[in-house]
Design a protein around this motif. Structure first.
Motif, mmCIF file in Angstrom:
data_model
loop_
_atom_site.group_PDB
_atom_site.id
_atom_site.type_symbol
_atom_site.label_atom_id
_atom_site.label_comp_id
_atom_site.label_asym_id
_atom_site.label_seq_id
_atom_site.Cartn_x
_atom_site.Cartn_y
_atom_site.Cartn_z
ATOM 1 N N ARG A 26 2.640 36.444 28.093
ATOM 2 C CA ARG A 26 1.598 35.994 27.179
ATOM 3 C C ARG A 26 1.143 37.136 26.291
ATOM 4 N NH1 ARG A 26 -1.102 31.428 28.799
ATOM 5 N NH2 ARG A 26 -1.959 31.558 26.702
ATOM 6 N N VAL A 27 0.462 36.803 25.215
ATOM 7 C CA VAL A 27 -0.148 37.803 24.340
ATOM 8 C C VAL A 27 -1.272 38.501 25.105
ATOM 9 C CG1 VAL A 27 -1.494 38.127 22.223
ATOM 10 C CG2 VAL A 27 0.438 36.521 22.257
ATOM 11 N N THR A 28 -1.313 39.822 25.021
ATOM 12 C CA THR A 28 -2.329 40.585 25.748
ATOM 13 C C THR A 28 -3.637 40.620 24.964
ATOM 14 O OG1 THR A 28 -1.709 42.700 24.728
ATOM 15 C CG2 THR A 28 -0.513 42.049 26.717
ATOM 16 N N THR A 29 -4.708 40.947 25.670
ATOM 17 C CA THR A 29 -6.010 41.054 24.999
ATOM 18 C C THR A 29 -6.015 42.185 23.983
ATOM 19 O OG1 THR A 29 -6.791 42.413 26.850
ATOM 20 C CG2 THR A 29 -7.281 40.057 26.928
ATOM 21 N N LEU A 30 -5.239 43.233 24.222
ATOM 22 C CA LEU A 30 -5.177 44.328 23.252
ATOM 23 C C LEU A 30 -4.515 43.873 21.959
ATOM 24 C CD1 LEU A 30 -5.679 47.228 22.485
ATOM 25 C CD2 LEU A 30 -3.551 47.870 23.653
ATOM 26 N N GLU A 31 -3.498 43.030 22.071
ATOM 27 C CA GLU A 31 -2.862 42.496 20.864
ATOM 28 C C GLU A 31 -3.840 41.614 20.083
ATOM 29 O OE1 GLU A 31 1.567 41.340 21.539
ATOM 30 O OE2 GLU A 31 0.603 41.337 23.506
ATOM 31 N N PHE A 65 -1.676 42.837 -0.153
ATOM 32 C CA PHE A 65 -1.388 41.884 0.920
ATOM 33 C C PHE A 65 0.038 42.047 1.431
ATOM 34 C CE2 PHE A 65 0.728 37.937 2.087
ATOM 35 C CZ PHE A 65 -0.016 37.556 3.186
ATOM 36 N N TRP A 66 1.006 42.152 0.540
ATOM 37 C CA TRP A 66 2.397 42.201 0.990
ATOM 38 C C TRP A 66 2.630 43.396 1.913
ATOM 39 C CZ3 TRP A 66 6.198 38.612 0.366
ATOM 40 C CH2 TRP A 66 7.452 38.967 0.865
ATOM 41 N N LEU A 67 2.107 44.548 1.540
ATOM 42 C CA LEU A 67 2.310 45.746 2.360
ATOM 43 C C LEU A 67 1.607 45.616 3.709
ATOM 44 C CD1 LEU A 67 1.947 48.486 -0.389
ATOM 45 C CD2 LEU A 67 4.050 47.646 0.655
ATOM 46 N N LEU A 68 0.392 45.072 3.702
ATOM 47 C CA LEU A 68 -0.333 44.878 4.960
ATOM 48 C C LEU A 68 0.389 43.877 5.852
ATOM 49 C CD1 LEU A 68 -4.009 44.655 3.644
ATOM 50 C CD2 LEU A 68 -2.988 46.560 4.885
ATOM 51 N N TRP A 69 0.811 42.763 5.290
ATOM 52 C CA TRP A 69 1.463 41.720 6.074
ATOM 53 C C TRP A 69 2.812 42.203 6.617
ATOM 54 C CZ3 TRP A 69 0.908 38.125 9.225
ATOM 55 C CH2 TRP A 69 1.816 37.088 9.408
ATOM 56 N N TRP A 70 3.517 42.998 5.811
ATOM 57 C CA TRP A 70 4.793 43.527 6.271
ATOM 58 C C TRP A 70 4.608 44.402 7.516
ATOM 59 C CZ3 TRP A 70 9.769 42.785 6.119
ATOM 60 C CH2 TRP A 70 10.620 43.792 6.567
ATOM 61 N N MET A 71 3.616 45.255 7.510
ATOM 62 C CA MET A 71 3.419 46.131 8.663
ATOM 63 C C MET A 71 2.824 45.374 9.843
ATOM 64 S SD MET A 71 4.910 48.820 8.244
ATOM 65 C CE MET A 71 4.516 49.273 9.926
ATOM 66 N N TYR A 72 2.015 44.341 9.578
ATOM 67 C CA TYR A 72 1.572 43.522 10.708
ATOM 68 C C TYR A 72 2.784 42.888 11.386
ATOM 69 C CZ TYR A 72 -0.196 39.844 13.627
ATOM 70 O OH TYR A 72 -0.415 39.043 14.711
ATOM 71 N N GLY A 73 3.701 42.359 10.577
ATOM 72 C CA GLY A 73 4.919 41.788 11.140
ATOM 73 C C GLY A 73 5.677 42.803 11.969
ATOM 74 N N GLY A 74 5.717 44.053 11.482
ATOM 75 C CA GLY A 74 6.385 45.103 12.246
ATOM 76 C C GLY A 74 5.755 45.313 13.606
ATOM 77 N N TYR A 75 4.438 45.290 13.663
ATOM 78 C CA TYR A 75 3.744 45.463 14.941
ATOM 79 C C TYR A 75 3.895 44.230 15.836
ATOM 80 C CZ TYR A 75 1.548 49.972 14.030
ATOM 81 O OH TYR A 75 1.336 51.311 13.825
ATOM 82 N N ALA A 76 3.972 43.036 15.246
ATOM 83 C CA ALA A 76 4.177 41.827 16.045
ATOM 84 C C ALA A 76 5.549 41.861 16.713
ATOM 85 C CB ALA A 76 4.033 40.580 15.168
ATOM 86 N N TRP A 77 6.580 42.286 15.962
ATOM 87 C CA TRP A 77 7.914 42.417 16.550
ATOM 88 C C TRP A 77 7.920 43.530 17.597
ATOM 89 C CZ3 TRP A 77 12.823 40.152 15.025
ATOM 90 C CH2 TRP A 77 12.698 39.095 14.104
ATOM 91 N N LEU A 78 7.169 44.584 17.328
ATOM 92 C CA LEU A 78 7.106 45.709 18.261
ATOM 93 C C LEU A 78 6.557 45.283 19.626
ATOM 94 C CD1 LEU A 78 6.913 48.778 19.060
ATOM 95 C CD2 LEU A 78 4.670 48.749 17.966
ATOM 96 N N THR A 79 5.385 44.660 19.631
ATOM 97 C CA THR A 79 4.763 44.290 20.904
ATOM 98 C C THR A 79 5.490 43.134 21.579
ATOM 99 O OG1 THR A 79 3.162 42.916 19.702
ATOM 100 C CG2 THR A 79 2.486 45.163 20.286
ATOM 101 N N ASN A 80 6.252 42.354 20.799
ATOM 102 C CA ASN A 80 7.103 41.341 21.405
ATOM 103 C C ASN A 80 8.221 42.005 22.209
ATOM 104 O OD1 ASN A 80 9.722 39.423 21.086
ATOM 105 N ND2 ASN A 80 7.862 38.183 21.146
ATOM 106 N N HIS A 81 8.730 43.125 21.677
ATOM 107 C CA HIS A 81 9.796 43.863 22.365
ATOM 108 C C HIS A 81 9.247 44.791 23.442
ATOM 109 C CE1 HIS A 81 13.580 46.073 22.845
ATOM 110 N NE2 HIS A 81 12.868 47.179 22.746
ATOM 111 N N LEU A 82 8.090 45.382 23.168
ATOM 112 C CA LEU A 82 7.520 46.388 24.067
ATOM 113 C C LEU A 82 6.051 46.053 24.324
ATOM 114 C CD1 LEU A 82 8.084 49.211 25.451
ATOM 115 C CD2 LEU A 82 7.100 50.235 23.388
ATOM 116 N N PRO A 83 5.741 45.222 25.306
ATOM 117 C CA PRO A 83 4.343 44.866 25.589
ATOM 118 C C PRO A 83 3.519 46.121 25.892
ATOM 119 C CG PRO A 83 5.841 43.448 26.821
ATOM 120 C CD PRO A 83 6.684 44.536 26.227
#
Length: 407
Positions: A26-31, A65-83
Motif C-alpha cells: 500500500r501507499v505509505t503515510t510518508l508518500e 506545471f510541466w516541470l513539477l509534474w514530471w518530477m512528481y512522476g519521477g518520485y511516484a515511480w521511485l517509491t513504487n520501485h523502492l518503498p
C-alpha cells in the motif's frame, strides 16, 4: 510474460479484484505526506494564474506545471520501485519534500526575481531523486543513470534563466520542458518493475488532494465575507463541480480496480508504457483543469450574481473541459470507461462562457455543474452495461467488446 492475460489475472477478475503479481504494498503515510507538500505547488500555480489571467500568465503556469509534474512522476515511480521503509530513504524523501516546498515558494515569482531559487530547488529535487534510485539496486541505478543527465541539464537551464531577463528566459524554460518531454523517448521506460496496485492508489490519493485544493479555493475566494444566502447558494453550486469531478474519476473505487487490472495483465514493458500514458500524460489535462478551476473560483464567488469577467469565465469552463477530456483520454488508454460523452461534454463546456459573461457567474457555474452531473450519469450507465464484462472476462476480450459500447 506475453501480452496475453495470465490465469492469475483471470482469477483476479472473476473474484472482483485483481491479483497483483508484484505484491500488494500500500501507499505509505510518508508518500501521502509527500503528496500534500507537492500539491502546495498547485495552490501556488492557481495563485499565479489568479493574479495574472493573461496569455503570459497561462504560459508561465504551463511551463512550471510541466516541470513539477514530471518530477512528481519521477518520485511516484521511485517509491513504487523502492518503498520508503529504511531511515535513509525516508530522510532523503523528506529532503525531496523540502525541495518541492522551495519550488512552491518560488513559483509565484519564478519569472520575476525568484528564478534562481526555483532552479536551485529543482537541482536539489533531481539530485535527491537520483540518490534514492541509487539505493534501488544495480538495475535501477543503471536506468536512472540514463535519465539523470537530462534532469541535471534541465536544472542548470532553469538556474541560468533565473539570472537573465527578457524573451531568452522563456526560451530557456521551453528548452527545459522540451528536454523532459524527449527524455523518456530517448531512454525508454523499460526496466522498471511496476506494482500496479500501489501505482494506481498513489495517483488516486494525489487526485483527492488536488480536488480538495480546488474545494479550498471556495474559502479563499470568499475572503471572509458574510455567509449570506447568495454566498451559500453559489458556494454549494460550485461545490458540485469538484464533487462530481471526484465521482467521474473514482466511480466508487470501481475504476481503480479496472485500472489495476488493465496494468496487471500486461508484460513489464507494456505495463510501463501504459502507466506513463495513462497516469502521466492523460493526467496532465485533469490537473491543469483543477488549477484553472481553483484560480477561477476565487474570482467567481466574489460576485456570483453579476456578469463574470471573460478571463475567469474562460478559465472556469476550460478547466472543466480539460478535466473531462483528460478523463476520456485516461479511459481510452486503459479501456476502463466511456469516452464519447465525456468528449462531447468537454466541448459543450466552452459554450458556458458567454452565458456567464453576459448573464451572471452563477449561470455558468450551474451549466457546468449540469454537464458534469451528466458525465457522472454516463459513467453509471456504462458501469451497469459493461461491469459484467470488466469483472468476468480477460482484458484482451474486454477491450474488444468495450469498443462496441463507447458512449
Amino acid at each position: 510474460m506475453s501480452d496475453a492475460p495470465s490465469t492469475s489475472c483471470t482469477e483476479g477478475a472473476a473474484s472482483g479484484g485483481p491479483a497483483d503479481p508484484q505484491g500488494g504494498t500500500r501507499v505509505t503515510t510518508l508518500e501521502l505526506f509527500f503528496d500534500l507538500a507537492f500539491v502546495f505547488n498547485f495552490t501556488q500555480l492557481a495563485r499565479l494564474l489568479s493574479r495574472d489571467m493573461t496569455p503570459r500568465g497561462l504560459l508561465q503556469v504551463l511551463l512550471i506545471f510541466w516541470l513539477l509534474w514530471w518530477m512528481y512522476g519521477g518520485y511516484a515511480w521511485l517509491t513504487n520501485h523502492l518503498p520508503p521503509q529504511r531511515k535513509r530513504h525516508r530522510l532523503l524523501l523528506l529532503l525531496g519534500m523540502a525541495s518541492f516546498l522551495v519550488l512552491g515558494l518560488a513559483t509565484p515569482n519564478a519569472f520575476d526575481g525568484d528564478g534562481v531559487a526555483f532552479g536551485v530547488g529543482y537541482l536539489l529535487i533531481v539530485s535527491v531523486h537520483a540518490a534514492l534510485f541509487a539505493f534501488g539496486g544495480p538495475k535501477a541505478a543503471r536506468n536512472m543513470l540514463s535519465i539523470a543527465p537530462f534532469h541535471l541539464v534541465v536544472a542548470l537551464l532553469l538556474v541560468v534563466a533565473g539570472l537573465l531577463d527578457g524573451p531568452v528566459v522563456y526560451a530557456l524554460w521551453a528548452g527545459a520542458v522540451l528536454l523532459e518531454v524527449v527524455a523518456p523517448m530517448v531512454t525508454g521506460v523499460s526496466g522498471f518493475e511496476l506494482r500496479p496496485s500501489h501505482f494506481v492508489e498513489r495517483h488516486g490519493l494525489l487526485m483527492i488532494i488536488a480536488l480538495g485544493d480546488s474545494f479550498l479555493a471556495l474559502g479563499i475566494g470568499s475572503d471572509g465575507a458574510q455567509a449570506g444566502l447568495s454566498m451559500v447558494t453559489t458556494a454549494v453550486l460550485i461545490f458540485v463541480i469538484p464533487a462530481c469531478l471526484w465521482w467521474v474519476y473514482f466511480d466508487e473505487s470501481e475504476k481503480a480496480r479496472r485500472a489495476e487490472y488493465a496494468l496487471e495483465c500486461q508484460d513489464a514493458h507494456q505495463r510501463s508504457r501504459l502507466a506513463l500514458a495513462a497516469f502521466f500524460y492523460a493526467h496532465v489535462p485533469m490537473l491543469l483543469g483543477l488549477i484553472l478551476i481553483a484560480a477561477a473560483v476565487k474570482k467567481t464567488i466574489a460576485a456570483p450574481y453579476e456578469p463574470l469577467a471573460l478571463a475567469p469565465g474562460v478559465a472556469l469552463a476550460l478547466g472543466v473541459s480539460l478535466y473531462l477530456a483528460g478523463i476520456a483520454w485516461f479511459h481510452g488508454i486503459l479501456k476502463i470507461g466511456p469516452q464519447r460523452f465525456h468528449c462531447a461534454a468537454a466541448l459543450l463546456g466552452i459554450a458556458a462562457v458567454p452565458l456567464g459573461h453576459l448573464l451572471a457567474a452563477v449561470v455558468e457555474v450551474a451549466l457546468l455543474g449540469l454537464l458534469i452531473v451528466s458525465a457522472v450519469i454516463s459513467e453509471h450507465r456504462w458501469s451497469r452495461r459493461m461491469g459484467h464484462l470488466v469483472h468476468r472476462t480477460d482484458p484482451v476480450r474486454t477491450a474488444a467488446q468495450l469498443e462496441v459500447f463507447r458512449p
